[in-house]
Write an enzyme that holds these catalytic residues in place. Structure first.
Site, short mmCIF file in Angstrom:
data_model
loop_
_atom_site.label_atom_id
_atom_site.label_comp_id
_atom_site.label_asym_id
_atom_site.label_seq_id
_atom_site.Cartn_x
_atom_site.Cartn_y
_atom_site.Cartn_z
CB SER A 196 -0.92 -0.01 1.22
OG SER A 196 -0.20 -0.25 2.41
CD GLU B 288 0.68 7.71 5.23
OE1 GLU B 288 0.38 6.63 5.80
OE2 GLU B 288 1.29 8.64 5.78
CG ASP C 254 0.74 14.53 16.17
OD1 ASP C 254 0.90 13.79 17.17
OD2 ASP C 254 1.28 14.34 15.07
CG PHE D 180 10.11 13.76 7.98
CD1 PHE D 180 9.34 14.85 8.32
CD2 PHE D 180 10.15 13.35 6.65
CE1 PHE D 180 8.63 15.55 7.35
CE2 PHE D 180 9.43 14.04 5.68
CZ PHE D 180 8.68 15.14 6.03
CG HIS E 97 1.58 1.87 4.56
ND1 HIS E 97 0.38 1.88 3.88
CD2 HIS E 97 1.74 3.11 5.08
CE1 HIS E 97 -0.17 3.09 3.99
NE2 HIS E 97 0.65 3.85 4.71
#
Length: 280
Positions: free
Chosen positions: A7, A9, A100, A207, A257
């Protein structure tokens, strides 16, 4: 062994130019025939409309799509309305997250944790949605301890999640250790590793600091040694991440993913190399 599920994102674009760019990216990544695409949901629902618009476009192109849904900053009524809207559009998959708090938000909302969100989705919609939740092989940055974090994860699954996607990592042992411990707690759902391609040293470091993902020392030093040589960074990153993916799949991971960052080339390069090596 079952065929692994892949998958990809995306995040919802904020400009008309971004929307057009993502359409081109999606067309290229769609050729890889992933199981589904997921689309992130901004803090406090700040990208709610953009998430839905992107998901509906993906579905219109003939692919399965899963919007992310976070509970932080929302009310039961607002989440109920989102679920009803998703259901009305025929959306069958969700990625359910705590999320968040956006800056300036006063409270966490009526549902404070992802397990409460999963419980609420199940109470409202039964088995309509296939629900994915998040997992943190290297521990959520706000968890008190790895044991606490594992218990939190187990609560989400027991609340009704069908599967999990992990935060990205570069240490395969962290993933296998996490899965083993989750199984000991009776968690039997698929736990799919999240994969972050390496294309930019500074962006990756930023990140990773934010989300608690560890970049192994040898990888950090090698990336730093390339300076501004982006071609070398990408070539090295492709080697590191492809080898990680191969080890994960060989060790029984149920799929991968990919965090695409709305780019086609990095994910495609890893995917093609994986396919080529499997065929040889």
């Amino acid at each position: 062994m079952e065929t692994p599920n892949f998958s990809i994102e995306f995040f919802p674009p904020k400009t008309a130019e971004g929307v057009e760019k993502l359409r081109v990216v999606r067309q290229k990544l769609g050729e890889l025939q992933p199981k589904y695409f997921s689309v992130t949901f901004g803090a406090g629902g700040s990208t709610q409309q953009g998430t839905l618009d992107t998901v509906l476009e993906i579905m219109g192109e003939g692919h399965q799509a899963a919007p992310h849904l976070s509970c932080v900053g929302g009310t039961r009524a607002s989440i109920r309305a989102i679920l009803a809207n998703y259901k009305a559009h025929g959306i069958k998959r969700l990625v359910a997250l705590r999320g968040d708090l956006p800056s300036g938000y006063g409270g966490a909302g009526e549902l404070r944790y992802a397990n409460e969100l999963v419980e609420f989705i199940r109470a409202e919609t039964g088995d309509w949605f296939h629900i994915e939740v998040a997992a943190y092989p290297e521990m959520h940055p706000q968890a008190k301890s790895p044991q606490d974090d594992l218990q939190n994860f187990a609560r989400k699954v027991k609340a009704g999640a069908n599967a999990a996607i992990t935060q990205y990592f570069y240490n395969a042992d962290a993933y296998f250790h996490f899965v083993d411990n989750a199984r000991k707690l009776g968690v039997d759902v698929p736990i799919v590793p999240g994969v972050m391609p390496i294309t930019n040293h500074m962006q990756l470091a930023r990140f990773s600091d934010m989300c608690g993902a560890e970049i192994p020392r040898w990888v950090r030093l090698k990336l730093a040694s390339f300076g501004d040589d982006s071609a070398s960074i990408k070539a090295f990153g492709l080697d590191v991440v492809t080898e990680l993916c191969e080890r994960l799949l060989a060790g029984g991971a149920p799929g991968l993913h990919f965090y695409s960052m709305n780019q086609a080339a990095p994910t495609t390069a890893i995917w093609q190399r994986l396919v080529t090596r499997q065929e040889t």
